[in-house]
Design an enzyme around this catalytic site. Structure first.
Site, mmCIF file in Angstrom:
data_model
loop_
_atom_site.group_PDB
_atom_site.id
_atom_site.type_symbol
_atom_site.label_atom_id
_atom_site.label_comp_id
_atom_site.label_asym_id
_atom_site.label_seq_id
_atom_site.Cartn_x
_atom_site.Cartn_y
_atom_site.Cartn_z
ATOM 1 N N LYS A 1 0.861 -1.181 0.000
ATOM 2 C CA LYS A 1 0.000 0.000 0.000
ATOM 3 C C LYS A 1 0.902 1.238 0.000
ATOM 4 C CE LYS A 1 -3.908 1.811 2.796
ATOM 5 N NZ LYS A 1 -4.744 1.558 3.983
ATOM 6 N N SER B 1 -9.924 -1.116 7.069
ATOM 7 C CA SER B 1 -9.335 -0.977 5.731
ATOM 8 C C SER B 1 -8.601 -2.181 5.179
ATOM 9 C CB SER B 1 -8.383 0.216 5.709
ATOM 10 O OG SER B 1 -9.136 1.390 5.642
ATOM 11 N N SER C 1 -9.795 1.436 2.967
ATOM 12 C CA SER C 1 -8.960 2.326 2.196
ATOM 13 C C SER C 1 -7.847 1.603 1.432
ATOM 14 C CB SER C 1 -8.323 3.367 3.113
ATOM 15 O OG SER C 1 -7.416 2.753 4.019
HETATM 16 N N1 GLN Z 1 -13.138 3.469 6.381
HETATM 17 C C1 GLN Z 1 -12.604 3.903 7.625
HETATM 18 C C2 GLN Z 1 -12.333 5.382 7.581
HETATM 19 O O1 GLN Z 1 -12.619 5.974 6.601
HETATM 20 C C3 GLN Z 1 -11.368 3.127 7.961
HETATM 21 C C4 GLN Z 1 -10.167 3.557 7.218
HETATM 22 C C5 GLN Z 1 -8.969 2.735 7.547
HETATM 23 O O2 GLN Z 1 -9.086 1.680 8.177
HETATM 24 N N2 GLN Z 1 -7.836 3.227 7.174
HETATM 25 O O3 GLN Z 1 -11.866 5.944 8.503
#
Ligand code: GLN
Length: 468
Positions: free
Chosen positions: A76, A175, A151
């Site tokens: 990532k 995520s 994400s």
């Molecule tokens: N979808 C969640 C957020 O927008 C988690 C994001 C993540 O785990 N990086 O905060």
């Protein structure tokens, strides 16, 4: 090479059926074929990958064989990589080239893994769909009109569509687990601190976990074996021994107590997903596990608590990108980062701190207590990973709240610090569905054991996307 796992690639490398260079060239070729369409990679580090593969081949010639030696992986684009630009999918870092590797990257390199490139994500890891990227959205390889989940969007897509053998992600509120379930791959969010966060761009420091995407549970265990451990540059990495994550894989689930938290089976849960989870639980019961309904009474507060604590930490972490130190001085934060900075600053400001931030921290403790009590009665819990199927690209982009609600089954593990494993359990309308297996702190080995049992008799991972 079709649908190769780490375990199978390992055998081929050790038997000299294939070299790491050939394997690396194959995956670079697949990236070139598919990436324009799927947009899973932001940066392809071809030159570096080929040189890492040559080094791995040297070691293989000398008879070395460690699990990740010569294995092509993707990261990532929030993992700092020395000499390879690291953008966090934000234009603010468009030309930022780190001068050092983070701990996980250092460990992967030491293990002889080949890093193919850096994968797409929601900018700064803010999002659930992969659409917040300044480099354009990633697409779900099972149906390219749909989101892959976020994400960590590019990493599971790279694994699902044969552009890397495995990939790393981060999980602050879901995520890894959400996109793993949307892309028919295995994803683990380890216990908080189990993998050092040093050298991974921080989103919300008390919630961030470093974990991995793979095709199979066994591959995931092998990957974590390399990155887990106590490393001094992250003060939150605890001095707890790393067990052998593969040793209990085939122990089965007989006598195991599986909790089903009733609060997770909420109104917004797609009844077809519930049905698939019920069938999965029935299968476990048939294997000799005991299914026990449990209650986590404070569950419904978790999203609110998460979006207070997380934005507070985001506002503090993003303050360092002041336009002077990290490259692109003309670019600015996108609307989602701005929204979080404003929310976070608000909940931390004098007069609101007690009402919001402090209160949220108190409820966080109540959530921890819920899980502590529950794990006195059960070994693990099983829930859906997502309340819905993947949605269409663009469907939620104008409604942040509905996007936030997609984390409703995953944020608890981050608030409490426990590990969670997402494992494929089938398809609906041609789109993948995953279950989430939760366990007490440092129970990764047990989660793998439970996931492996199901995967052995339900190898959904073999169904790779067709319409790429
Ligand atoms: N979808 C969640 C957020 O927008 C988690 C994001 C993540 O785990 N990086 O905060």
């Amino acid at each position: 090479m079709n649908n190769l796992t780490i375990v199978e690639a390992r055998k081929k490398l050790d038997n000299k059926e294939v070299s790491s260079l050939e394997l690396t060239q194959y995956f670079l070729g697949e990236i070139k074929k598919k990436n324009d369409h799927l947009n899973a990679f932001i940066t392809i580090s071809e030159k570096e990958a080929l040189s890492m593969a040559e080094q791995a081949d040297e070691k293989l010639k000398n008879g070395d064989s460690t699990p990740l030696l010569g294995i092509p992986l993707a990261l990532k684009d929030i993992y700092m990589t020395k000499g390879v630009r690291t953008t966090a999918a934000s234009k603010v870092l468009e030309s930022y080239i780190p001068q050092y590797d983070g701990t996980a990257v250092m460990l992967l390199k030491k293990a002889g893994a080949v890093i193919l490139g850096k994968t797409n994500l929601d900018a700064w890891a803010h999002g659930s769909s992969g659409e917040n990227s300044d480099f354009g959205p990633t697409k779900n390889p099972y149906n390219t009109e749909y989101v892959p989940g976020g994400s960590s969007s590019g990493s599971p897509v790279a694994v699902a569509s044969e552009m890397a053998l495995a990939a790393s992600g981060t999980d602050t509120g879901g995520s890894i687990r959400l996109p793993a379930s949307f892309c028919n791959v295995v994803g683990l969010k380890p216990t908080y601190g189990r993998v050092s966060r040093y050298g991974v761009i921080a989103m919300a420091s008390s919630l961030d976990s470093i974990g991995h995407f793979t095709k199979t549970v066994e591959d995931n265990a092998l990957y974590l074996q390399v990155t887990a451990g106590k490393y001094t540059m992250d003060a939150t990495s605890p001095p707890i021994d790393v067990p052998n994550y593969t040793q209990n894989l085939s122990q089965g689930v007989k006598g195991l107590k599986i909790g089903v938290p009733k609060e997770y089976f909420i109104d917004g849960l797609d009844p077809r997903i519930k049905n698939m989870i019920d069938k999965t639980l029935k299968w476990y019961e048939d294997q000799g596990a005991e299914i026990i309904e449990i209650s986590l009474p404070h569950t419904s507060y978790a999203i609110e608590v998460y979006y207070i604590i997380q934005t507070a930490e985001v506002s503090s972490n993003l303050a360092r990108y002041d336009g002077i130190r990290f490259g692109n001085t003309r670019a600015s934060f996108g609307p989602e980062a701005k929204r979080r900075i404003m929310l976070g600053t608000y909940v931390l400001s004098a007069g609101y701190y007690d009402a919001f931030y402090k209160k949220a921290m108190q409820v966080r403790t109540l959530l921890k207590n819920d899980f502590e009590e529950a794990f006195k009665k059960v070994d693990v819990m099983i829930t859906p990973a997502s309340p819905t199927l993947p949605w269409k690209l663009g469907e939620k982009t104008s409604d942040p709240l509905s996007m936030y609600l997609s984390d409703i089954l995953t944020v608890h593990a981050n608030l409490v610090g426990i590990p969670g494993l997402s494992v494929p359990i089938g398809f609906l309308e041609g789109l993948p569905v995953g279950m989430q297996i939760l366990g007490p702190h440092f129970s990764e080995e047990k989660l793998y054991q439970v996931g492996y049992a199901f995967e052995q008799s339900h190898p959904f991972w073999k169904e790779r996307p067709k319409n790429e």
